[in-house]
Write an enzyme that holds these catalytic residues in place. Structure first.
Site, PDB file in Angstrom:
ATOM      1  N   LYS A  79      97.997  67.694 119.786  1.00  0.00           N
ATOM      2  CA  LYS A  79      98.424  66.815 118.696  1.00  0.00           C
ATOM      3  C   LYS A  79      97.239  66.642 117.758  1.00  0.00           C
ATOM      4  CE  LYS A  79     100.640  62.268 117.988  1.00  0.00           C
ATOM      5  NZ  LYS A  79     101.190  61.083 118.681  1.00  0.00           N
ATOM      6  N   SER A 154     105.866  59.815 117.531  1.00  0.00           N
ATOM      7  CA  SER A 154     105.045  60.506 116.563  1.00  0.00           C
ATOM      8  C   SER A 154     104.591  61.899 117.009  1.00  0.00           C
ATOM      9  CB  SER A 154     103.810  59.671 116.237  1.00  0.00           C
ATOM     10  OG  SER A 154     103.000  59.532 117.382  1.00  0.00           O
ATOM     11  N   SER A 178     105.608  57.377 121.691  1.00  0.00           N
ATOM     12  CA  SER A 178     105.375  58.578 120.887  1.00  0.00           C
ATOM     13  C   SER A 178     105.285  59.886 121.658  1.00  0.00           C
ATOM     14  CB  SER A 178     104.105  58.407 120.050  1.00  0.00           C
ATOM     15  OG  SER A 178     104.382  57.611 118.932  1.00  0.00           O
TER      16      SER A 178
END
Ligand code: MG
Ligand code: ZN
Lengths: 487, 474, 101
Positions: A79, A154, A178
């Site tokens: 990420k 996210s 997330s």
């Protein structure tokens, strides 16, 4: 035989150990799948193919010299808020445009030490603020199961990449859901470890008392494998727990006999999509079939969790994001004096959602409001923690939906931030309590959208929830299904 | 109308640690800009603080020396404000649960009386970076960012610039004694914010205060306060009023001025630092640290005067520095005369160290060796000027004074036969002086002794010379 | 407990708060944010339903204390690496518009 990009981490590690293929073969397969499908999916912000191949070749050389680390040669995606030395780390924000990390996050160092190949940077909501990855300043990421829908967020890029077989596994971060929610939306396994289980050093902070790094994988076994690789006490993160890391993989297997699983009555509520509820209830029945005892429990303060979260998380974020001022790194918009430079840089560099949360967080801490909002929220957080403490006296783990709905269409919730926030209603309490939760695929809606089952465990109860998730996964076909786009 | 002043200080003291408060960067002074920095102290994305245990110990130690109550539970907080020299745009400090509470320092007033200046609290926090100014821009060096500071906050008990100065000097001495800080003012180890207000005699309520920020010399504090108190009084006497504001001391002009920058609304939005966990100190831990507490300078002075019979002046000079006082005591214990030991250290030793820019720890002469030197003079093996020569040798290369005296043949001649020869020679060569002495001029004897000493090249034992001369001339 | 604590007003001075957060927001941005923020604040005010008297606030999710590091030197960032990300640098320093004190 499946393409190499479709392998799980465990399968890849086994093949590599047997020299059935090389790391370079796997990395090339992943790179070509990215090449082929990522134009549509948009999971990656950047891919440094050359560096990935160089790392793969180095891993292959090491193996010929007799090295055999658990993840030697296995590519893992990151990420875009995890710092990897010499890679960009934009947090999907314009304000970090041009920033190149001069250091490795602890999880990255641990993965390197385990032999992993660090692949590319995965898209996300800017600074992890959002639940759909629509808040990325750079690009949308599409749900591999339906390109007209969001992948969740996210960690949307991390989940979409795994679902589309553009990665064997990825790391994400989870502040209020997330990891688990995008895993649910994309039909993969997403684990939010206990607060402190995994070092946060090198994870660009959103809300420091809630953030945790965790894996997004194709199977529960992979989740256990990666958790083992990234966990443990780290001198650089004072909140990382000094507790031995068990062999999570070794503890998988067997049925659910002797386990009591709680169903919180407050989680099956109005607003919960009927198809989602149906899938989860069938999954609960499956667990009973596997030997678990199902008990109804109550988490009475659940309905306040979203409010508590949006006060605490934004308050912490307002300070965490204060450092983005154009002095030491990132975007800089010139001003008449330093304060003017900050004002202009931050106005130009942050997106709408980030600004909204910074203002909210600044407001709830400001003089005259601190006690009414922030302090009160901290106290209600205590009540939410106590709910779980009481619940875990009655059960070993808790079963809930991951999200009230399956993946929704782009733009559906963008105009209404509060509606978007309420999408995290089932995952947020886990972060507030600092406990662990895993999202496991548990079926599809009639539109063939994945549905996730959340298994919540007590602090450091990862072995329990992984065992439950694994038993359920092995007894059901969901994890074997692949979206059409994957190949 | 008569006015009284109330002055409170917030003193920031740099703690003597090897590394910064939250990272492993060294706290070295004077390194080239931005060479003592890392992701943590530069406020990089993802970097996290980790508390330096030594910063906690030194602060608690200071608290114990200053009579504070040590808070059993304390925590770190974020203080939010934006400034270019502050990497994260929040400072990690302590808000409602500082490490130490209360305490005080006794200062001596001009009339000889004593006054207790109360402390409110002591907390730890991180320092900011340093600004440099170019023509049209400013540059920032973050080497100092993250240096551990303890902030000592006083009650508004100080009534004058003189008292403020006395307080700062006493504080500096205590901190140096405890080894908690180098208290080097040139290197910015001690800086203070000065709050002052005045009120008419008889009024209990404090007047409106002004703040002078970041003063880094004692003289500056003294002059600024003298000016500021006078300014406030004359303002009120004119019928004006004092504005609550931050003022700047202009050292060249010798005035305080209201800061020109826009008055920013301060809203620090404190909240608990999520990246650092609470600090819980047990009584056992605190006791353990307390066992290592040094005697405070004031007490030590009194005891040294009592134990060694040295005058107050000597005690003041010797007790300024704990290492010097230790050196003195070790020497005095082995010396036949503590006062001689004191004289040697106050004059010769300290002067020589200053001249060579050395600390007492770097001295090649051990207290035992200095005591031997003192004793050689006391028992008249050598005289004082020979002793100075021996000292020079010891200072330069170390060594036992007895051996140096022997090797160089510097011992006084106490052999009566040898001295008698010189005495006879002197008597023979100075008939006039001999006659003067015999005629009743006592002073003539001194001249004759001088002659004998000259003949013996200074080595004759003056006592023996004296005796022999008297005998021969009687 | 103050009355403000029981009944915080839902009005937010967005411009002032944005100033505290050092973000120069345009008028239309403020206009767009205003109702959204007030809606959210309205929502979070449901916490006022609860009696939280005597409840300890939770600042950390884990009950751990006294985590310290030893006072030992670690390697710094190389100077060039430290300056590499700087948007503007001169003579080894990070450059900002002139600071007026
Ligand atoms: Mg301070
Ligand atoms: Zn550092």
């Amino acid at each position: 035989m499946a393409n190499l990009n479709q392998l799980t981490v465990a399968e890849a590690a086994e093949k590599l150990a047997k020299r059935a293929c090389s790391s370079e073969d796997i990395v090339r397969a992943v790179l070509s799948s990215i090449e082929k499908t990522d134009k549509q999916v948009g999971a990656y912000l950047t891919v440094d193919a050359e560096s990935a191949l160089a790392q793969a070749r180095a891993a292959d050389t090491a193996r010929t010299k007799g090295e055999n680390k658990p993840l030697l040669g296995v590519p893992i995606g990151m990420k875009d808020l995890l710092n990897v030395k010499r890679q960009p780390c934009t947090c999907a924000s314009k304000i970090l445009n041009g920033y190149v990390a001069p250091y490795d996050a602890t999880v990255v160092a641990k993965l390197r030490a385990a032999g992993a190949v660090l692949l590319g940077r995965l898209n996300m909501d800017e600074f992890a603020m959002g639940g759909s990855t629509e808040n990325s300043a750079y690009q949308p990421t599409r749900n591999p199961w339906d390109l007209s829908r969001v992948p969740g967020g996210s960690s949307g890029g991390s989940a979409a990449a795994v679902a589309a077989d553009e990665a064997l596994a990825t790391l994400g971060s989870d502040t209020g859901g997330s990891i688990r929610q995008p895993a649910g939306f994309c039909g993969c396994v997403g684990l939010k470890p206990t607060y402190g289980r995994v070092s946060r050093y090198g994870l660009t902070a959103f809300a420091s008392s809630l953030d945790q790094i965790g894996p997004l994988t194709k199977t529960v076994r992979d989740s256990a494998l990666l958790l083992g690789a990234i966990s443990g006490r780290d001198e650089m993160d004072s909140t990382s727990l000094d507790v031995p890391v068990p062999d999570y993989v070794a503890q998988l297997g067997g049925d659910l006999k002797g386990l009591r699983l709680g169903l919180p009555r407050e989680y099956f509520i109005e607003g919960l999509d009927a198809e989602v509820e149906q899938s989860v209830r069938v999954a609960v029945a499956k667990c009973r079939e596997l030997g678990a005892e199902i008990v109804e429990i109550s988490l009475p303060h659940s309905k306040y969790a979203v409010a508590v979260y949006y006060i605490i998380a934004t308050a912490e974020a307002s300070a965490n994001l204060a450092r983005f001022d154009g002095v030491r790194y990132g975007l800089r918009v010139d001003g008449e004096d330093p304060l003017d430079q900050y004002g202009k840089t931050r106005a130009a560099g942050f997106g709408q959602e980030v600004k909204r949360r910074i203002i909210l967080g600044t407001y709830v801490l400001s003089s005259g409001y601190h006690d009414a909002y922030y302090l009160r929220a901290q106290k209600v957080r205590t009540l939410i923690r106590r709910d779980f403490e009481a619940a875990f006296k009655q059960c070993d783990a808790i079963l809930t939906p991951v999200a009230p709905t399956a993946a929704y269409k782009f733009g559906e919730k963008l105009a209404d931030p509060l509606k978007m926030y309420l999408g995290d209603i089932f995952t947020i309490p886990v972060n507030l309590a600092g406990i662990c939760g895993v999202s496991v695929p548990c079926g599809f809606t009639s539109e063939k959208l994945p549905v996730g089952l959340q298994v919540i465990g007590p602090a450091l109860g990862e072995n329990v929830i992984l065992k439950i998730g694994h038993a359920y996964e092995q007894a059901t076909p969901w994890h074997k299904e692949k979206p059409e786009i994957s190949g | 109308m008569n006015f009284v002043a109330n002055i409170g200080l917030e003193v920031h003291v740099q703690l003597k640690t090897r590394t910064k408060i939250f990272c492993g960067c060294p706290t070295t002074f004077g390194a080239p800009p931005n060479t003592r920095v890392c992701p943590v102290c530069l406020g990089y994305p993802g970097a996290m603080p980790a508390m330096n245990s030594e910063a906690i110990r030194l602060t608690v130690f200071s608290g114990l020396m200053l009579g504070c109550k040590i808070n059993p539970y304390s925590k770190m907080d974020r203080k939010n404000y934006y400034y270019p020299d502050m990497p994260k745009n929040y400072q990690i400090s302590q808000y409602d649960q500082p490490l130490c509470l209360g305490g005080g320092i006794e200062i001596k007033l001009a009339d000889g009386s004593k006054k207790m200046i109360g402390l409110t609290r002591i907390h730890i926090e991180e320092d900011v970076g340093k600004n440099m100014h170019f023509a049209a821009s400013s540059g920032i060096d973050f080497n100092r960012a993250g240096t551990p500071l303890m902030e000592i906050v006083t009650e508004p008990d100080i009534a004058s610039a003189d008292e403020a100065l006395a307080f700062l000097e006493a504080l500096k001495e205590i901190l140096a004694y405890g080894g908690v800080s180098d208290v080097n003012l040139e290197e910015g180890n001690l800086r203070c914010d000065v709050n002052s207000s005045v009120r008419p005699v008889g009024q209990d309520k404090l007047g409106t205060k002004t703040e002078l920020k970041n003063m880094n010399t004692f003289k500056g504090v003294y002059r600024a306060l003298s000016y500021e108190i006078t300014r406030q009084i004359s303002e009120l006497e004119k019928g004006g009023r004092i504005r609550q504001e931050t003022r700047r001391w202009d050292d060249l002009a010798g005035v305080t001025l209201a800061m020109r920058s826009k008055e920013e609304a301060h809203d620090y939005r404190y909240f608990p630092e999520p990246d650092l966990l609470p600090i819980v100190l047990t009584p056992a831990q605190i006791d353990d640290w307390a066992r290592a507490l040094p005697e405070l300078p004031e007490n030590r002075r009194a005891r040294m005067m009592r134990d060694y019979g040295i005058p107050e002046y000597d005690a003041n000079v010797l007790a300024v520095d704990q290492a010097v006082a230790n050196y003195f005591e070790a020497t005095a214990k082995l010396s036949k005369s503590a006062k001689s030991a004191s004289n040697w250290i106050m004059t010769t030793v300290l002067a020589k160290l200053t001249e060579q820019h050395l600390a007492i720890g770097e001295l090649k002469i051990t207290p035992a060796q200095l005591a031997s030197l003192v004793n050689l003079v006391e028992v008249k093996i050598i005289n004082i000027s020979t002793a100075k020569e021996v000292f020079e040798i010891m200072f330069a290369q170390g060594g036992e004074p007895e051996e140096i005296v022997k090797a160089k043949g510097l011992a006084q001649v106490s052999d009566t036969g040898a001295i008698e020869k010189f005495v006879d020679e002197a008597i023979a060569a100075n008939a006039k002086t001999v006659a003067d002495y015999k005629g009743g001029k006592e002073a003539a004897l001194k001249a004759l002794i001088g002659q004998v000493m000259k003949l013996s090249k200074g080595k004759a034992n003056p006592g023996l010379v004296n005796d022999l001369l008297k005998r021969k001339l009687s | 407990m103050t009355s403000a604590e029981n009944k915080p007003s839902g009005r937010i001075d967005v411009r002032y708060v944005a100033h505290l957060a050092r973000m120069h927001l345009a008028d239309d941005e403020i206009a767009r944010l205003q109702p959204q923020l007030e809606q959210i604040v309205g929502y979070v005010r449901q916490l006022n339903e609860l009696n939280v008297e005597g409840i300890e606030p939770t600042a950390h999710a884990i009950p751990v204390q006294n985590v310290f590091r030893a006072d030992e030197v670690r390697e710094c960032l190389d100077h060039d690496a430290a300056m590499k990300n700087a948007p503007l640098a001169r003579e080894g320093q990070f450059i900002v518009p002139k600071i007026i004190e």
